[in-house]
Design an enzyme around this catalytic site. Structure first.
Site, PDB file in Angstrom:
ATOM      1  N   HIS A 199       4.215   9.419  12.140  1.00 54.99           N
ATOM      2  CA  HIS A 199       3.085  10.338  12.013  1.00 54.99           C
ATOM      3  C   HIS A 199       3.426  11.716  12.535  1.00 54.99           C
ATOM      4  CE1 HIS A 199       1.119   6.625  10.959  1.00 54.99           C
ATOM      5  NE2 HIS A 199       0.432   7.415  10.167  1.00 54.99           N
ATOM      6  N   GLU A 441      -1.226  -1.819   1.557  1.00 52.68           N
ATOM      7  CA  GLU A 441      -0.071  -1.442   2.386  1.00 52.68           C
ATOM      8  C   GLU A 441       0.540  -2.637   3.109  1.00 52.68           C
ATOM      9  OE1 GLU A 441      -1.235   1.494   5.287  1.00 52.68           O
ATOM     10  OE2 GLU A 441      -3.146   0.531   5.696  1.00 52.68           O
ATOM     11  N   ASP A 465       3.572   2.069   4.989  1.00 50.35           N
ATOM     12  CA  ASP A 465       3.521   0.737   5.577  1.00 50.35           C
ATOM     13  C   ASP A 465       3.988  -0.323   4.607  1.00 50.35           C
ATOM     14  OD1 ASP A 465       2.673   0.954   8.286  1.00 50.35           O
ATOM     15  OD2 ASP A 465       0.771   1.742   7.543  1.00 50.35           O
ATOM     16  N   CYS A 512      -1.063   7.148  -1.467  1.00 46.60           N
ATOM     17  CA  CYS A 512      -1.266   8.156  -0.426  1.00 46.60           C
ATOM     18  C   CYS A 512      -0.174   8.117   0.628  1.00 46.60           C
ATOM     19  CB  CYS A 512      -2.647   8.015   0.212  1.00 46.60           C
ATOM     20  SG  CYS A 512      -2.892   6.420   1.012  1.00 46.60           S
TER      21      CYS A 512
HETATM   22  C1  PEP Z   1       0.670   4.513   4.510  1.00 47.90           C
HETATM   23  O1  PEP Z   1       0.880   3.536   5.237  1.00 47.90           O
HETATM   24  O2  PEP Z   1       1.375   4.803   3.532  1.00 47.90           O
HETATM   25  C2  PEP Z   1      -0.448   5.426   4.815  1.00 47.90           C
HETATM   26  C3  PEP Z   1      -0.770   6.381   3.983  1.00 47.90           C
HETATM   27  O3  PEP Z   1      -1.092   5.261   5.986  1.00 47.90           O
HETATM   28  P1  PEP Z   1      -0.515   5.708   7.399  1.00 47.90           P
HETATM   29  O4  PEP Z   1       0.741   6.512   7.147  1.00 47.90           O
HETATM   30  O5  PEP Z   1      -1.562   6.496   8.058  1.00 47.90           O
HETATM   31  O6  PEP Z   1      -0.226   4.415   8.069  1.00 47.90           O
HETATM   32 MG    MG Z   2      -0.574   2.908   6.613  1.00 51.23          MG
END
Ligand code: PEP
Ligand code: MG
Length: 588
Positions: A199, A441, A465, A512
């Site tokens: 993140h 995911e 994920d 996403c």
């Molecule tokens: C993902 O896992 O691709 C996602 C968009 O969620 P995050 O990155 O917040 O876990």
């Molecule tokens: Mg995720």
């Protein structure tokens, strides 16, 4: 820029985490204690600085002896022995001499030279496998911090602190560090830890802060104030660049700026393929501060709002009113486009929602996402009600993270129904047809997509994920970064399976995860049949232009080939071939 006794170019190679070029002196920040200001000194000042250092040590020793005496009075000799060890540390000739040498060699102020020597010493200790030695680092940090406080202030303060423009070098940074970075001063950052899909990297890309991760040894080796170039495209940190290197990077920076300007001209244009398939390009956001960037990007909505970022810096989740206010503001600003609000996804590499009594052995396989929300119904209800209230202000959808099976969806939908009944009774307006989606995911969700699809209005594939769980390679662990392959045949089969299940049930599928913003993969994703790509605000114009250059028929034929292929690299090559042919100029 600062002069330095070391002036040969040194290149550190890491992993590119956020594109861009930064040219500035480096600032190294150490784990465990606060960095003092750093500035250059003249040759003639070296002796005076060495004296300031010796004085700070003497004051500290005196304080420690006083503390020792006081403790002896209170509790006897045993307990006070610890301060004796601290005093001995300050008498260690190796440390004392190294600081004196660092002042002379680097020609930097005494407190910074001391900080840098202690930082190297502590880092080296932290990397020793012996847990006893590792634990002693806290004691040493404590003494070092005390010495730093005991430096007599300079008569004429000469500031060159981290508030000047610099490239930050750190062992690791939390997503909250990145989000709260002062972007006027931090031109880019490099870390030893971290990975492209952490993140921290996602936030860096969202704000357009160039970043390189996985730079082993940087914290120990790099000298603060060294002139440097950070290349977020190739994943390099170049110290003491030669004149030719500097010129090359200035030219590259110019060329990138030109591409950006031409993309900006297309902002907001439709993102249909050349043969007329409409694809929505929306943006991912973490915090409200990103909203102006999103609006400038021309995104057609928000495809993922990561609400767990409320918990940054140890803050609590706002209550229902607080959340409703923030959500409604975003929804109003994004009108007429849709905002997909994801319910809390705490855990994993994000902050936990509450302190855990025992640390989880496997946080990524633990109490995360919808699991936390379902276990904390009062908190979940507040969030659902806040999202529903925002749906009265414009187009809103709700989405659940980390879903691994049908029963979680049933329970979450039940909560929505209850909340709707309550709001109705209270006369509070909301959209009764607010779409409900799930993130795909977890491999179990992808494999059961046919069971989930009849229950929801859309799927959003969280590839960050999905990849880590499918290939069992932690998304933030640089040791397994090589195994973390977005084009692994298992991953693209799961994506196709999800899209097929969605199509059979008349719902749409978006992506996403970070894969959506990687334009090398746009032909593959479009070809597999996704209808929405939600990407960091900085990537929106580029992804949009890539889509406008592609033919869906060509991509679909390539995706069929890719699905028959056995190797990740070969699948990537197939997608890259089209990307290069159709929009080579956009690729980094
Ligand atoms: C993902 O896992 O691709 C996602 C968009 O969620 P995050 O990155 O917040 O876990
Ligand atoms: Mg995720």
């Amino acid at each position: 820029m600062v002069k330095s006794p070391v002036d040969t170019e040194v290149i550190y190679e890491g992993i590119p985490a956020s594109p861009g070029i930064a040219i500035a002196p480096v600032h190294v920040i150490a784990r465990g204690f606060t960095a003092p200001d750093v500035y250059e000194i003249e040759e003639s000042e070296v002796e005076g600085e060495q004296k300031r250092f010796r004085e700070a040590i003497e004051i500290t020793k005196k304080q420690l002896r006083e503390l020792q005496a006081r403790l002896e009075d209170l509790s006897g000799e045993n307990e006070s022995g610890i301060f004796e060890a601290h005093v001995m540390m300050l008498e260690d000739r190796a440390v004392v001499e190294r600081v004196a040498q660092a002042i002379a060699k680097r020609q930097q102020n005494a407190e910074y030279a001391f900080y840098a020597v202690m930082q190297n010493f502590l880092e080296a200790m932290r990397r020793i496998p012996d847990p006893f030695l590792r634990e002693r680092t806290a004691d040493i940090e404590d003494v070092a911090q005390r010495v730093l406080r005991n430096f007599a202030p300079e008569s004429e303060p000469r500031h060159q602190g981290p508030e000047d423009r610099h490239i930050l070098v750190a062992y690791d940074l939390a997503p909250s560090d990145t989000a709260s970075m002062n972007r006027r001063h931090v031109m880019g950052f490099a870390t030893e830890q971290g990975s492209v899909n952490s993140h921290t990297a996602i936030v860096a890309r969202a704000f357009g802060i160039p970043a390189v991760v996985g730079l082993e040894g940087a914290v120990i080796d790099v000298v603060t104030l060294s002139p440097a170039i950070l290349d977020g495209y190739a994943g390099k940190l170049i110290l003491h660049p030669t004149r030719e290197t500097l010129e090359r990077y200035l030219n590259l920076s110019d060329a990138k700026a030109k591409v950006r300007t031409s993309l900006e001209a297309m902002r907001g244009a439709a993102t249909d393929t050349t043969d007329g398939r409409a694809i929505t390009v929306s943006a991912n956001i973490e915090i409200v501060d990103e909203l102006p960037l999103v609006k400038r990007s021309g995104a057609k909505g928000i495809g993922l709002y990561r609400t767990e970022f409320f918990l940054l810096n140890g803050e609590e989740m706002p209550d229902e009113n607080g959340q409703a206010e923030v959500y409604s503001k975003i929804v109003r600003e994004m009108a007429p486009h849709q905002v997909i609000i994801r319910t809390l996804d705490a855990g994993g590499d994000k902050v936990p929602v509450e302190p855990l009594t025992d640390p989880e052995p496997n946080p990524f396989l633990g109490w995360r996402g919808i699991r936390v929300s379902l276990d904390r119904p009062a908190m979940f209800r507040e969030q659902i009600r806040a999202v529903l209230r925002a749906s009265a202000a414009g187009k809103v959808a709700i989405m659940f993270p980390m879903v691994s099976g049908l029963s979680e969806v049933w329970r979450a939908k039940e909560m929505i129904r209850h909340s709707m009944d309550d709001l109705n009774k209270e006369g509070i307006p909301f959209d009764p047809d607010m779409p409900v989606g799930v993130m795909i995911e977890v491999p179990a969700a992808a494999l059961c997509a046919d069971l989930l699809a009849p229950e929801v209005d859309f799927f959003s594939i969280g590839t960050n994920d999905l990849i880590q769980y499918t290939v069992a390679a932690d998304r933030v662990n640089p040791h397994v970064a090589d195994l973390y392959r977005p084009t692994h045949p298992a991953v693209i089969r799961l994506i196709r399976r999800t899209i097929d299940a969605a199509n059979d049930n008349g719902i749409w599928t978006g992506i996403c995860g970070e894969m959506a913003g990687d334009i090398r993969l746009t032909p593959l994703l479009i070809g597999l049949g996704v209808e929405e790509l939600s990407v960091g605000p900085q990537q929106v114009p580029r992804v949009g232009q890539a889509i406008r250059s592609l033919s869906f028929a060509e991509c679909a034929a390539m995706a069929d080939d890719a699905l028959r292929n056995t190797r990740s690299q070969a699948i990537l090559d197939l997608s890259m071939e089209i990307a290069r042919k159709r929009y080579g100029e956009l690729l980094d």
